[in-house]
Structures are given as C-alpha cells and as structure tokens.
Write a protein that holds these residues in place. Structure first.
Motif, mmCIF file in Angstrom:
data_model
loop_
_atom_site.group_PDB
_atom_site.id
_atom_site.type_symbol
_atom_site.label_atom_id
_atom_site.label_comp_id
_atom_site.label_asym_id
_atom_site.label_seq_id
_atom_site.Cartn_x
_atom_site.Cartn_y
_atom_site.Cartn_z
ATOM 1 N N THR A 159 5.195 10.456 -12.305
ATOM 2 C CA THR A 159 5.821 9.238 -11.795
ATOM 3 C C THR A 159 5.507 9.072 -10.314
ATOM 4 O O THR A 159 5.071 8.008 -9.879
ATOM 5 N N ILE A 160 5.701 10.172 -9.556
ATOM 6 C CA ILE A 160 5.406 10.111 -8.112
ATOM 7 C C ILE A 160 3.912 9.831 -7.934
ATOM 8 O O ILE A 160 3.499 9.022 -7.110
ATOM 9 N N PHE A 161 3.121 10.488 -8.791
ATOM 10 C CA PHE A 161 1.679 10.418 -8.709
ATOM 11 C C PHE A 161 1.177 9.009 -9.051
ATOM 12 O O PHE A 161 0.235 8.522 -8.445
ATOM 13 N N MET A 162 1.829 8.348 -10.047
ATOM 14 C CA MET A 162 1.379 6.998 -10.427
ATOM 15 C C MET A 162 1.620 6.008 -9.293
ATOM 16 O O MET A 162 0.859 5.069 -9.109
ATOM 17 N N MET A 163 2.697 6.259 -8.507
ATOM 18 C CA MET A 163 2.919 5.402 -7.331
ATOM 19 C C MET A 163 1.737 5.544 -6.371
ATOM 20 O O MET A 163 1.228 4.568 -5.847
ATOM 21 N N LEU A 164 1.303 6.814 -6.177
ATOM 22 C CA LEU A 164 0.180 7.062 -5.261
ATOM 23 C C LEU A 164 -1.124 6.530 -5.863
ATOM 24 O O LEU A 164 -1.955 5.955 -5.167
ATOM 25 N N MET A 165 -1.298 6.734 -7.186
ATOM 26 C CA MET A 165 -2.531 6.285 -7.850
ATOM 27 C C MET A 165 -2.660 4.764 -7.773
ATOM 28 O O MET A 165 -3.755 4.225 -7.681
ATOM 29 N N ASN A 166 -1.506 4.091 -7.849
ATOM 30 C CA ASN A 166 -1.500 2.640 -7.757
ATOM 31 C C ASN A 166 -2.117 2.208 -6.433
ATOM 32 O O ASN A 166 -2.966 1.317 -6.380
ATOM 33 N N GLY A 167 -1.716 2.903 -5.356
ATOM 34 C CA GLY A 167 -2.275 2.613 -4.031
ATOM 35 C C GLY A 167 -3.761 2.928 -3.973
ATOM 36 O O GLY A 167 -4.555 2.142 -3.461
ATOM 37 N N LEU A 168 -4.135 4.099 -4.561
ATOM 38 C CA LEU A 168 -5.531 4.524 -4.553
ATOM 39 C C LEU A 168 -6.391 3.510 -5.318
ATOM 40 O O LEU A 168 -7.487 3.153 -4.886
ATOM 41 N N ALA A 169 -5.877 3.046 -6.460
ATOM 42 C CA ALA A 169 -6.637 2.089 -7.277
ATOM 43 C C ALA A 169 -6.863 0.793 -6.494
ATOM 44 O O ALA A 169 -7.945 0.211 -6.535
ATOM 45 N N GLN A 170 -5.827 0.356 -5.764
ATOM 46 C CA GLN A 170 -6.000 -0.875 -4.968
ATOM 47 C C GLN A 170 -7.075 -0.668 -3.904
ATOM 48 O O GLN A 170 -7.922 -1.520 -3.683
ATOM 49 N N LEU A 171 -7.037 0.520 -3.281
ATOM 50 C CA LEU A 171 -8.021 0.838 -2.244
ATOM 51 C C LEU A 171 -9.426 0.852 -2.845
ATOM 52 O O LEU A 171 -10.362 0.246 -2.318
#
Length: 931
Positions: free
Chosen positions: A902-914
């Motif tokens: 869950t914490i990781f998907m928040m970060l992955m969401n940001g990474l994917a946008q980048l």
C-alpha cells in the motif's frame, strides 16, 4: 490533497511498524543473578564445532556407494558419544542460530533490521561466562560474541570478509583456514608460557566456526559434489583437531566435544524459512561427562530418517537448539547464560543422579529469575487494580516449588526433583510469554479501530469528491466546535491514562491514532446521511450484488497470498471478461489477444517457485524474443512518416536494443565462467552495473507518446531483469507488459461500450499534454473494476514467479552477474529490485488507463487504497506468533507485504507519473528545425 497523501503515508507507516511492537518486541530482560551448579563439572574445557549450513540428513546419510559421508563422526556416534537432531527456529539465519546455540535464547525479529550482524540488544552467553574463549572463523559471527562479553577474555581470529565468495574456486578453503590456524595456535602455545598456562585453566572454550559448507551450499546446492566433499573435509579436520587437542592435554579425559550446525539449507541452496531441511540440524556430543551410545531395540520418530541413516538401534536424543547452551554450561561448570530459555538435555550427561538433579534445579531457578524480573517490570507499568498476574506462578507457588525440589534433592529422590524442576521450567516459560504478550489485545484493538476508521474516511472522501451520489452539503459552523472539543477530551483522557502507567512512547501513537481518524469520519456525518438517503432510492438488489462481488474479489486476492493457483483462476476469469460484458462484439481482435495473453500469464503461477531449477537457455530466449519484438517496433516506427518520430528517438531505441543484447550476452558468459569456477569476469560486472545505472535514464530520453514511452520503459526494465534472472521468470515481464498494452486498449473499448466517452486516438496520445481538468469525468461503477484489475495485476506481478513471502525463496544465484562476494545488504537490495521491476509496467499502464479514460489520478487511486486496506485488515487478524515457525513467518510477512504494497503503491504512482510524463532533452549538435 498533498496533506491527505502525507496523512495516508503516515497512518500506513504506523500500521506497518505497530506489528513489530505488538507481536515482535525483544523478549530479553536484564537484572537477573547468575546461577551455577554447586557440584564439580566433568570437563575442564569444551570444543564447539559449528558447521554452518549443514543439514542433518547430509551428515548422517550414506554415500551412493554405501560408505558413510563423514566416517570419523559416524564412528564417534556409534562408539563414543551421543547423537540426535537439534531443532532450530525461524528465521534460520546464521546470527539467530548462533545466538540460540551460545546464548540459549531465540532472537526476536527486531534483529532483521540489523542484518543479523550487530547486537541489537546486549546479551549474556556461555562464552561470556567462561574463563577464556578462543574462536576462529567468519567475521560475520565471531565479533558479536566478543563485543557482548564483559572484560577481555573472548579472543577472535577471523579471515577477511572478501574470502566469502560464492563464485570462488572452492569455498572449502574457508574451513581449511580455520583448521590450519587452530593447529598453529596450539603449536605456538608450547613456546608461549602465558598462553600455555591459560589453556590449562578450567572453564575454557574453543570455538571453530566452519563456513565452507554454507558457502558451497549457496553456490552449488546441497546435492552437489562440492557440498558433499566439503562435509568429508570437515570430518577429516575435526578428526585431526580432536586428536591434536587430546595429545596436547596428554589424554587427561577432561575435554568435551560438540559438533552441530546453526541451520540447514533447502534443496535449492537457501535458508531463512521453516522448511524441515532448514530446521533439522545434526548434534553429536562426545568426550568428558558425555553419555556413551545407548542401544535400543525400537524407537519412534515421525520423520522416517532412522532407517535411511541405519541408526534404528542407537538412541536418538533430539533437543531444541537453545538447549545446547545449558548443556555446554553444565559440562564445564560455568553459570547458565542469564537470558537462556533452554532446558538441560539430561540424557546427554554421563554423571551421577545427584549432579543431574542439581543441574536441573539450577536451570529452573535461572529461568524463574527471568520470569520474576519480567513480572516486576509489568507490575510497575500497570495500575494495580488492572494488573492480573500469571495464576500458576504466584509468589507463594514459586516458593512452594523451590522448597519441594530442594527437599527431594536432600532426601535423594532425584527423579522426582528432576520432573518437578521440568514442570517449573515449563510454567516459567509460559509465564514469560504471558507477560511478554500482556498488552497485545489492547494494542491490537487500537490499531484495528484506526484501520476501520481510516478505510471509512477514504470511502467518504471518494463519494464526496469524485461521485455524484451526494448533493453539495452545507456544513453547519457550530457543530465542529462541539465535536472538536469532545474528541480532544477523549484524547486527553487516553493520554493521561497512558501517562500514569509510564507506557512507552509508541503506545501513545497507537492508542491516540483512532481519535483524529474517527474525528475526520464524524465530521463527514452530513455526507453519510445524504448517501443513506440516495442509496435507498437506488436498486437495493443491485447494490447488494455489487458489494458481494467486491467482497468475493477481495477474498480471492487474500487467498492468492496462500495459494498461488488462485491467481491462475482469476486470470482465466479475466480472459472471459470481454465475453461476459459483450465487449468482444465491438473489438474482436483486441479481445482475442487479451484472452490469449491472460491464458499465457496464467501459466506462471502454476510453475515451481523461481530459483529451484535454473535454466539459462530460457533467459537467453527471453532476451532474443525482446530483441525480435523491438526490431518489429523499430521497423514500424521507421515506416510511420509522421510527427511521431525523429532521428534522435530512433537512436535511443537503438541503444536500448544494444543494451538488451549485451545483457543477454553477460548472463550467458557469467554462467559459463562460474561453472568453470573462474569467478565473475570483471568486464561483465562493469557492464551489469552500467546497465543498471542507465536503465533508469533511457526511458526519460524517449518521446512521451503513449506506446513509444511505455515500450521504452519495458526495454529498460528488461535489460536489468535479464541480468537478475536464472530461469523462466525472464519471460514474465514480457508477457505481463504485453497484457498491460492490451489492457489500455480494452479500457478504451469499455469506456465507449458504457457510452462514457468518445474514442481518442491512442497512437497519437501524448502523456505530456494529457491532463486537461475540464475533461475529467465523475466515477462510475466500472471504475471499481478498473481499480480491482490494477491490484490483481500488482499481486500477480508479485507472486507470479514465486512466493516472495518466504525468505528462503530468494536465490542468491540471481545476483551473480553483479557480485559473488557475500554482502547481505547489497544482495538483498538487488533481489528486492528484481521483485519491484514487474510492478513498474503495471503502475505505468494504470497511469495510462487513468489518463486515457479521463479520470483524475486521485480518484482511482483512492479506490485502490480502500481495497488494499481491507486486505491488510484481513492479514492483521491473521498474524500469529504461535504454531509452526513456518506459519508464524508467513503470517508476519503477509501483513508486512500488504502494508508495504500500500505504501509502495503510493510511491509507485509517483514514479509512474515521472516515468511517463517527464522527458530529458539531449543537446543537439547541429541546428535543426524542431520536428
């Protein structure tokens, strides 16, 4: 919203960390007085051989030609000493294993963070209680016992950390080093009077840590010739050292010998979890004060090893690993280690009944001491009227037990004394566990209440801001003030209550967290009322049906953590999704490709876990297949004479193809080099690290058109993933990414199918100009399915090639292209990277789905958050700290995984946008018209 995201991250971090405080805090207490048997011990000195990573069956079984694998040790257990199996606990790693052997307690999970190398807590050990200890072996193990020792009487001799190389010619040289250094140590002592007299003292320990077997097992697997030859070499080494020590002390019959192991190893060369091959280790004891072999006609054990090992007629004496510490203490007459929870295995002792009874009494008092300290600590931090003591061991009961045992010993009723002491030990251990878990229910409930509150709040936020289910509600200004004060008062009462009891600061966080969370929920009361009114006007049947389907979906996800095949079932249902919803009518080809890729991906969860059977040809096939696909893609790019391309972009594409080709070559040549035992070629290592570094930059150089950017991300990930692959898993990101491409197109069709939007041209879709706020739409029921698809694909990306929930499913061979010298954090980091890579295409595809279906990225993500939080709550209640060690390990790792996800998907969401929207422009050499 940034405030909301920060709050979410914070709340989830608290949820994640709480598990370690609630279930896995350190069991150690300090302040006990040392306990020692009053009678003279049988031995003056003890030699401890620990063959790291040696399985019980590997030592006791016979070679294919019928000769014993370790002839000298076989002779010992048949003629001179006692033998059995020592049962270790999870985590089966070197540090916790040695702590159990030498200090007599099982280390708590908090040691994970220290890499099992440093002392997270100070503890007492048999070495510390001895007069002198000399130890030889690995720099990972020896220093921790020297560092924890009081005074300067534990001496260590270690080789360099660089020697622990999995790719070296032969790891058995680590053991040869130890044997040679012990021999030269004894030789030099003849001419060194101080050392000579120190060696002749009482209460001396010599510790030989033999790491070769473990290193060979990791590098070549326990079934290999290298592993078996290393056992034979250790057997010969033990024989030489034993006879040399006997001669040195002129056969005075005052030396005891113990040979055991810290943990076993799986058939695929790893350890850490609770499989019998990891938890069953050999134990052979001989010499001063040790029982001779006991002949029996029959004995029963659940495992059927005795027949295999031809040992049916020699009594097998099984112990728990922590029981070896009191055994050593008893043999040389030192105080039992203060934190030891081991029970002295009397059957190993060849001594009088009086000595055995006295030793057992000492053991009982030593464990009872810990119980008393633990109880007084708990009593101090609990209000007297709330404190419920452990009933079977009230103060009067303790005195009663001890007096009765003393009396039995005085009356020479030794057997009765021993059995009474055993009962007392078991009760004291139960009591220790009772006080250790005293606050568990209370803390667990606090976290559960916060969990439910948080999930409710997120659902309300979704309904309020992203759907048309509620009208705009005017809030009354007077209400919040009363609400705020009432919640503040509740918070102050809880804080005051914790303050009186002098609770640790973390308790404040866990117990006060529900207050702000539920305050936020209650503030949205008008939304709840409005929603209730609206829902009643909808079809009740449809709503209930929808909720049931959601529930079933979440249960399937939870189930897939335990049984990988549920992912296969889910993917097959996905394959039929276009048919069920009539989508295939408007997009026959796409639906067919979708179904085909779903079926292909469904094969992976049915395969054996990665690393069990390495297959380099499959990795090379994956590399060539990726190259083939990129050639087609390059050709189609060159053909398209439109605005979507320029020469710089083709260059980037070409470099990425070159990188894939290089990776494929490196994997193949490294594998050959390691098989010939020539180590890891330096050039290959340089290429590997460069590939890893460049793979994060290349996608940012490619154009931001939808398919071009996503394909560039895939090529970058594949070049690194190939280097980390050992078998069929190399094909996994390819199939997964293929399915993700089709998913984006299918979601377009679904939008049109439900009449929510017109079909934009995907080929010309550009990430960089995607977010146009005016075109964003409200959520629709179908969006819940989109979020569910995303979570399902994330879980598939995670468990598709193996159950990462178990420590032993990591295969060190995966990182051999990068490094072969043992380095737990570097290797761990690369293995985690391997786990993360399949997430990236899924997250990027989800980002593309959000953008192309005209949704704000927040709204879908909030639904994802709700689904994963409900899953996490499931696992929170499934966490255990009892039962088999495998169950305990799995239950912790499941909860930690879901919370990290869950914490990781928040970060992955940001990474994917980048990764999808940003672009690095390369400086142009010549002036051109912008294309």
């Amino acid at each position: 919203i940034p405030v909301f995201v920060l709050a979410g991250l914070l709340v989830h971090c608290v949820f994640l960390i709480s598990i370690f405080d609630i279930y896995f805090s350190s069991p150690l207490v300090h302040g006990m007085t040392p306990q020692q048997t009053p009678l003279p011990p049988p031995a003056k000195r003890l030699v401890l051989f620990v063959a790291d990573g040696l399985r019980a069956d590997s030592l006791y079984e016979f070679n294919s030609n019928g000769t014993p694998r370790a002839p000298y040790l076989r002779g010992i257990l048949e003629n001179n000493g006692s033998w059995g199996i020592s049962h270790t606990r999870v985590p089966t790693e070197s540090r916790p294993g040695h702590v159990a052997l030498i200090a007599g307690f099982y280390e708590d999970v908090s040691a994970v963070a220290k890499g099992w190398k440093e002392n997270p807590v100070e503890f007492d050990s048999v070495f510390n209680e001895s007069k002198y200890t000399w130890s030889w072996g690995s720099p990972d193990i020896l220093p921790m016992f020297a560092k924890g020792a009081t005074g300067d009487h534990v001496y260590t001799f270690c080789y360099t950390a660089e020697s622990e190389d999995f790719g070296a010619q032969d790891a058995a040289k680590l053991d040869t080093w130890v044997f040679d250094h012990v021999k030269s140590f004894f030789n030099s002592s003849r001419s060194n009077q101080t050392l000579f007299s120190a060696l002749n003292e009482e209460k001396v320990i010599l510790f030989l840590h033999l790491l070769g077997i473990d290193t060979n097992g990791h590098a070549h697997r326990p079934s290999s010739r290298e592993y078996k030859e290393n056992i034979k070499m250790v057997d010969e080494g033990v024989k030489e050292i034993a006879s040399m020590i006997e001669n040195f002390f002129e056969n005075d019959g005052k030396t005891a010998f113990i040979l055991t192991s810290d943990h076993g190893m799986t058939d695929w060369g790893s350890h850490g979890a609770g499989h019998p091959s990891e938890t069953l280790t050999p134990l052979i004891v001989w010499g001063a004060g040790v029982n001779y072999p006991q002949k029996v006609t029959s004995q029963f054990f659940e495992d059927n090893f005795l027949k295999e090992w031809k040992l049916e007629n020699l009594k097998r004496l099984d112990v728990n690993q922590a029981d070896i510490a009191p055994l050593m203490a008893s043999l040389i007459g030192v105080p039992f280690p203060l934190n030891s929870v081991g029970t002295l295995p009397l059957e190993y002792l060849n001594n009088t009944a009086h000595f055995k009874a006295e030793s057992m009494f000492t053991n009982a008092v030593q464990i009872l001491e810990q119980f008393k300290v633990k109880m007084s600590q708990k009593k101090k931090t609990t209000l007297s009227f709330l404190f419920t003591p452990f009933q079977p061991l009230l103060d009067s009961e303790q005195i009663n037990f001890l007096e009765k045992a003393r009396l039995y010993i005085q009356q020479q009723k030794y057997d009765e004394a021993v059995s009474l002491c055993k009962t007392l030990i078991n009760l004291a251990l139960e009591g220790l566990s009772y006080y250790h878990t005293y606050d568990r229910l209370f803390l667990g409930l606090s976290i559960a209440v916060s969990f439910v509150g948080w999930t409710t709040y997120v659902i309300l936020v979704i309904i309020k801001t992203h759907t048309s289910l509620t009208k705009t509600v005017q809030t009354n200004n007077k209400e919040p003030a009363v609400l705020f004060y009432s919640f503040a008062i509740v918070g102050m009462i809880i804080a005051f209550f914790l303050l009186i009891q002098t609770c640790p600061w973390t308790y404040y966080i866990y117990c006060l967290l529900p207050v702000p969370v539920w305050y936020a929920v209650v503030r949205e009361l008008p939304v709840i009322q409005d929603l209730a009114a609206n829902l009643l006007s909808l079809h009740i049947g449809r709503s209930i049906g929808f909720l049931l389907i959601c529930g079933l979906g979440i249960e399937i996800l939870v189930f897939s953590f335990f049984y990988r095949f549920t992912l296969t079932i889910g993917l097959l249902v996905f394959a039929a999704w276009p048919v069920i919803t009539q989508l295939w009518v408007q997009a026959k080809t796409t639906a067919l490709i979708w179904a085909l890729l779903c079926v292909l991906l469904a094969v992976f969860p049915l395969m054996p876990v990665v690393g069990r059977e390495p297959s380099i040809p499959l990795v090379i096939t994956a590399g060539l297949l990726t190259l083939l696909i990129s050639c087609f893609s390059l050709a189609s790019l060159c053909k398209s004479k439109n605005k979507y391309r320029n020469n710089e972009d083709l260059k980037v594409h070409f470099y990425q193809m070159l990188s894939i080709a290089l990776s494929t070559y490196v994997v193949s040549s490294t594998h050959d080099s390691l098989q010939k035992k020539q180590g890891l070629p330096v050039l290959n290592q340089i290429i590997s690290w460069l590939t890893l570094a460049s793979s994060s930059v290349f996608p940012l150089l490619s154009p931001t058109f939808l398919f071009q950017r996503l394909f560039s991300i895939l090529l970058s990930l594949m070049s690194t993933y190939l280097l980390l692959s050992t078998g069929y898993e190399a094909l996994f990101p390819l199939v997964l990414s293929g399915l993700m491409f089709v998913w984006i197109i299918m979601e377009q069709e679904a939008l049109q199918h439900y009449g929510l939007s017109l079909k934009p041209k995907l080929a010309g879709f550009n990430f960089a100009y995607a977010t146009d706020i005016t075109q964003l739409r409200q959520l629709h029921l179908d969006d819940v399915r989109r979020s569910f698809f995303f979570i399902f694909f994330i879980v598939t990306a995670f468990f598709g090639t193996g159950n990462i929930a178990s420590v032993n499913s990591f295969d060190p061979a995966s990182v051999y292209c990068f490094l072969t010298v043992f380095s737990p954090f570097m290797m761990g980091g690369l293995l985690v990277l391997k786990v993360i890579i399949p997430f990236v295409p899924v997250s990027c595809a989800f980002e593309a789905v959000q953008v192309t279906t005209q949704l704000s990225s927040k709204s879908l993500f909030l639904i994802v958050l709700v689904i994963s939080d409900i899953m996490a709550l499931h696992f929170f209640f499934l966490v255990k700290d009892y039962g088999s060690w495998l169950d305990i390990g799995t239950s912790i790792s499941h909860y930690v995984l879901v919370m990290s996800l869950t914490i990781f998907m928040m970060l992955m969401n940001g990474l994917a946008q980048l990764l999808t929207t940003q672009r690095l422009e390369l400086p142009r050499r010549t002036k051109q018209h912008s294309t």
